[in-house]
Design an enzyme around this catalytic site. Structure first.
Site, short mmCIF file in Angstrom:
data_model
loop_
_atom_site.label_atom_id
_atom_site.label_comp_id
_atom_site.label_asym_id
_atom_site.label_seq_id
_atom_site.Cartn_x
_atom_site.Cartn_y
_atom_site.Cartn_z
N HIS A 41 1.68 2.38 3.89
CA HIS A 41 0.80 3.54 4.05
C HIS A 41 1.05 4.13 5.45
O HIS A 41 1.25 3.37 6.40
CB HIS A 41 -0.65 3.02 3.93
CG HIS A 41 -1.71 4.06 3.82
ND1 HIS A 41 -2.02 4.92 4.85
CD2 HIS A 41 -2.56 4.36 2.81
CE1 HIS A 41 -3.02 5.71 4.47
NE2 HIS A 41 -3.37 5.40 3.23
N LYS B 184 1.44 9.37 -5.21
CA LYS B 184 0.05 8.96 -4.97
C LYS B 184 -0.96 10.06 -5.34
O LYS B 184 -0.79 11.22 -4.97
CB LYS B 184 -0.09 8.62 -3.49
CG LYS B 184 -1.50 8.32 -3.02
CD LYS B 184 -1.50 7.89 -1.57
CE LYS B 184 -2.91 7.60 -1.09
NZ LYS B 184 -2.95 6.95 0.22
N ASP C 49 -0.51 -0.69 -4.77
CA ASP C 49 -1.81 -0.17 -5.20
C ASP C 49 -1.74 1.22 -5.82
O ASP C 49 -2.60 1.62 -6.59
CB ASP C 49 -2.80 -0.15 -4.03
CG ASP C 49 -2.47 0.90 -2.98
OD1 ASP C 49 -1.28 1.22 -2.80
OD2 ASP C 49 -3.41 1.41 -2.33
N ASN C 50 -0.71 1.98 -5.44
CA ASN C 50 -0.52 3.32 -6.01
C ASN C 50 0.86 3.80 -5.57
O ASN C 50 1.55 3.14 -4.77
CB ASN C 50 -1.63 4.30 -5.57
CG ASN C 50 -1.84 4.37 -4.09
OD1 ASN C 50 -2.86 3.90 -3.59
ND2 ASN C 50 -0.89 4.90 -3.35
N ARG D 280 -7.95 -1.01 -5.95
CA ARG D 280 -8.28 -2.38 -5.52
C ARG D 280 -9.47 -2.93 -6.32
O ARG D 280 -9.52 -4.12 -6.67
CB ARG D 280 -8.56 -2.39 -4.02
CG ARG D 280 -7.30 -2.27 -3.23
CD ARG D 280 -7.44 -1.58 -1.89
NE ARG D 280 -6.17 -0.94 -1.58
CZ ARG D 280 -5.16 -1.56 -0.98
NH1 ARG D 280 -5.29 -2.79 -0.56
NH2 ARG D 280 -4.00 -0.94 -0.78
N CYS E 123 -6.23 4.21 -3.16
CA CYS E 123 -6.50 2.84 -2.70
C CYS E 123 -7.77 2.19 -3.24
O CYS E 123 -7.72 1.12 -3.85
CB CYS E 123 -6.55 2.83 -1.18
SG CYS E 123 -5.06 3.45 -0.40
N SER F 288 -8.13 1.78 5.33
CA SER F 288 -6.76 2.27 5.54
C SER F 288 -6.42 2.35 7.02
O SER F 288 -7.28 2.59 7.87
CB SER F 288 -6.58 3.64 4.89
OG SER F 288 -6.74 3.53 3.51
N HIS G 231 -10.76 -2.43 1.74
CA HIS G 231 -11.07 -1.08 1.25
C HIS G 231 -12.03 -1.04 0.05
O HIS G 231 -11.93 -0.17 -0.81
CB HIS G 231 -9.79 -0.29 0.92
CG HIS G 231 -9.92 1.16 1.29
ND1 HIS G 231 -8.90 2.08 1.14
CD2 HIS G 231 -10.98 1.84 1.80
CE1 HIS G 231 -9.33 3.27 1.56
NE2 HIS G 231 -10.58 3.14 1.96
N LYS H 283 -5.68 -5.52 3.83
CA LYS H 283 -6.54 -4.36 3.59
C LYS H 283 -7.52 -4.65 2.47
O LYS H 283 -7.14 -5.07 1.38
CB LYS H 283 -5.65 -3.18 3.22
CG LYS H 283 -6.41 -1.92 2.83
CD LYS H 283 -5.45 -0.76 2.67
CE LYS H 283 -6.17 0.46 2.14
NZ LYS H 283 -5.28 1.65 2.10
N ASP I 278 0.85 -1.20 0.00
CA ASP I 278 0.00 0.00 0.00
C ASP I 278 0.88 1.25 0.00
O ASP I 278 1.64 1.47 0.95
CB ASP I 278 -0.90 -0.02 1.24
CG ASP I 278 -2.02 1.00 1.15
OD1 ASP I 278 -2.03 1.80 0.19
OD2 ASP I 278 -2.88 1.01 2.05
N ASP I 279 0.80 2.03 -1.05
CA ASP I 279 1.54 3.29 -1.17
C ASP I 279 3.05 3.08 -1.29
O ASP I 279 3.84 3.98 -0.96
CB ASP I 279 1.27 4.24 0.01
CG ASP I 279 -0.17 4.76 0.05
OD1 ASP I 279 -0.99 4.30 -0.75
OD2 ASP I 279 -0.45 5.63 0.89
MG MG Z 1 -2.71 3.09 -1.35
#
Ligand code: MG
Length: 474
Positions: free
Chosen positions: A241, A314, A293-294, A82, A78, A160, A137, A135, A38-39
């Protein structure tokens, strides 16, 4: 008669050859594991150029597998990212991207609509056991949780890890940004996020100090107890994240600081997962994909990651927002190497469906390409285009080596700076991955092709009903 005898002989031969090479696993169906950070930025792994973060397990997967250098998340934040991964569809189609709310929040009313077909539901058709760890989300209310979207088991924080900050803390510190931008506030009690098992909350606040460890251990436990059936594991880490948390064992180990500790702890868990596959004899029959994810949340300075040589992070449609460090690993099956052709998390739906022998749904538009010829047969990729959305607006498009920006805007949390470009900005991403040199005036023919592509895409686009906009009031 002679034909029948030959057939019987061949059947006997095939039976004998099967017996002489026992397949331990999964009636030879490929198992799938997606490990989703994540991130995490494009430049945050040692094998993708980070000078001080050490990721030996991912580096080994790169050496044994394929390193993809032009692989995109389906969105730059996010929730839509996803949705894209799990449905193989641009999130604008499912209503999982919005110009009103960029992601789902703990007071959001909705989630991924039940009529969407997830990768888990797709693989259930071929009798896979499906597990979601980490996660989610895509909606935290029971109707939207993983068990209602084709997963047999869920263990994780449903959104998150920076959410559910108590009002008293927000008031005392002055607001969300004040809380999360100061690492001294990284206390478990400041983020009252739930940990959910299947449909039941089992811990609140989730102990984030060991959440990465627990996700990895849960994955290993599942592999060891489900080795005889084909499986799909979707392991979506909550980290790196912000707020950053690491276990006692990992804390202080990386010279990159706590962000490095977190990434290295994820890598350590990957080592345990690969080891478990080897111990159970599943390593030759499992495809593991690692990506993010980003891009990195650069608004948090050194608590956020790095997009390396890519621009921004992001929330943007610059490369740093959506191009991710990606590894495909399936030893003995994938020809090791560096792949610079285009791919996306959107493509996992089609690719896994092909490998599992499940036909694609024919009642909806997919944005998913089959990457398996490129993974296993060294053939060229079919994907030569990519659409970069922010919310429900198309900001940029890639066609082959070129990318045109119609609109640009600042990073997540750093709003403003929205600019409409007419003519669009044009970059050759192979020559200029940092998107520094606008060459629009040198290539009118490329812009013309881009404009046609965009017009055709938008003409056919049917937007799903916005699932993100409704919040609060309950
Ligand atoms: Mg993310």
């Amino acid at each position: 008669m002679r034909y029948v005898s030959i057939c019987i002989f061949l059947i006997l031969l095939s039976t004998l050859s099967c017996e002489s090479t026992p397949e331990k696993s999964s009636d030879s169906k490929t198992n799938f594991i997606i490990i989703f950070a994540d991130d995490l930025g494009y430049g945050d792994l040692s094998s993708f150029g980070h000078p001080t973060i050490k990721t030996p397990n991912l580096d080994r997967m790169v050496a044994e597998g394929q390193k993809w250098t032009n692989f995109y998340a389906g969105a730059s934040v996010c929730t839509p990212s996803r949705a894209a991964l799990l449905t193989g569809r641009l999130p604008i189609r499912s209503g999982m991207s919005s110009n009103k709310q960029r992601v789902l929040f703990p007071d959001s009313h909705h989630g991924l609509p039940s009529q969407e077909i997830t990768l888990a539901e797709q693989l259930k058709i071929a009798n896979y056991t499906t597990v979601c760890i980490g996660k989610w989300h895509l909606g935290h209310k029971e109707a939207y949780l993983p068990l209602q979207h084709g997963f047999d088991y869920y263990f994780g924080i449903p959104y998150s890890n920076d959410m559910d900050i108590p009002d008293a803390i927000l008031k005392e510190k002055g607001g969300y940004w004040e809380v999360v931008s100061d690492p001294k506030n990284n206390l478990i009690e400041n983020f009252q996020v739930p940990l959910i098992q299947n449909n039941t909350e089992i811990e609140r606040p989730a102990n984030q100090n060991n959440i990465t460890q627990r996700y990895s251990d849960e994955t290993v436990k599942f592999i060891k107890s489900n080795k005889d059936k084909p499986f799909f594991i979707y392991l979506a880490h909550n980290l790196p994240h912000i707020p950053l948390f690491a276990s006692e064992e990992a804390l202080g180990k990386s010279s990159r600081g706590i962000y490095g500790d977190v990434v290295e702890e994820i890598d350590h868990g990957i080592g345990k997962i690969i080891q478990a596959l080897k111990e159970e004899g599943l390593d030759k029959n499992t495809l593991v994909v690692f990506t993010s994810d980003n891009g990195p949340w650069t608004a948090f300075n050194d608590q956020g990651g790095s997009a390396g040589l890519l621009r921004a992070g992001k929330g943007t449609t610059w490369e740093g927002g959506m191009r991710e460090p990606t590894v495909f690993w399936a030893p003995g099956k994938i020809a090791p190497g560096i792949v610079d052709q285009l791919g996306s998390t959107l493509d996992l739906f089609h690719t896994f469906s092909t490998l599992a022998g499940v036909p694609l749904p024919d009642d909806r538009i997919l944005d998913s390409y089959d990457l398996s010829p490129l993974l296993f047969e060294n053939q060229n990729a079919k994907r030569n285009q990519f659409f970069y959305y922010r919310g429900t607006d198309l900001y940029a498009v890639r066609l082959g080596d070129f990318k045109a920006h119609y609109i640009t805007q600042g990073e997540y949390g750093l709003y403003g700076g929205k600019e409409i470009h007419n003519p669009p900005l044009l970059y050759n991403l192979n020559h200029d991955p940092s998107e520094e040199y606008n060459i629009a005036d040198q290539h009118p023919e490329v812009l013309e092709a881009m404009n046609k592509l965009v017009a055709a895409h938008q003409e056919k686009m049917v937007m799903g009903e916005d699932q993100l906009k409704d919040r609060g009031g309950e």
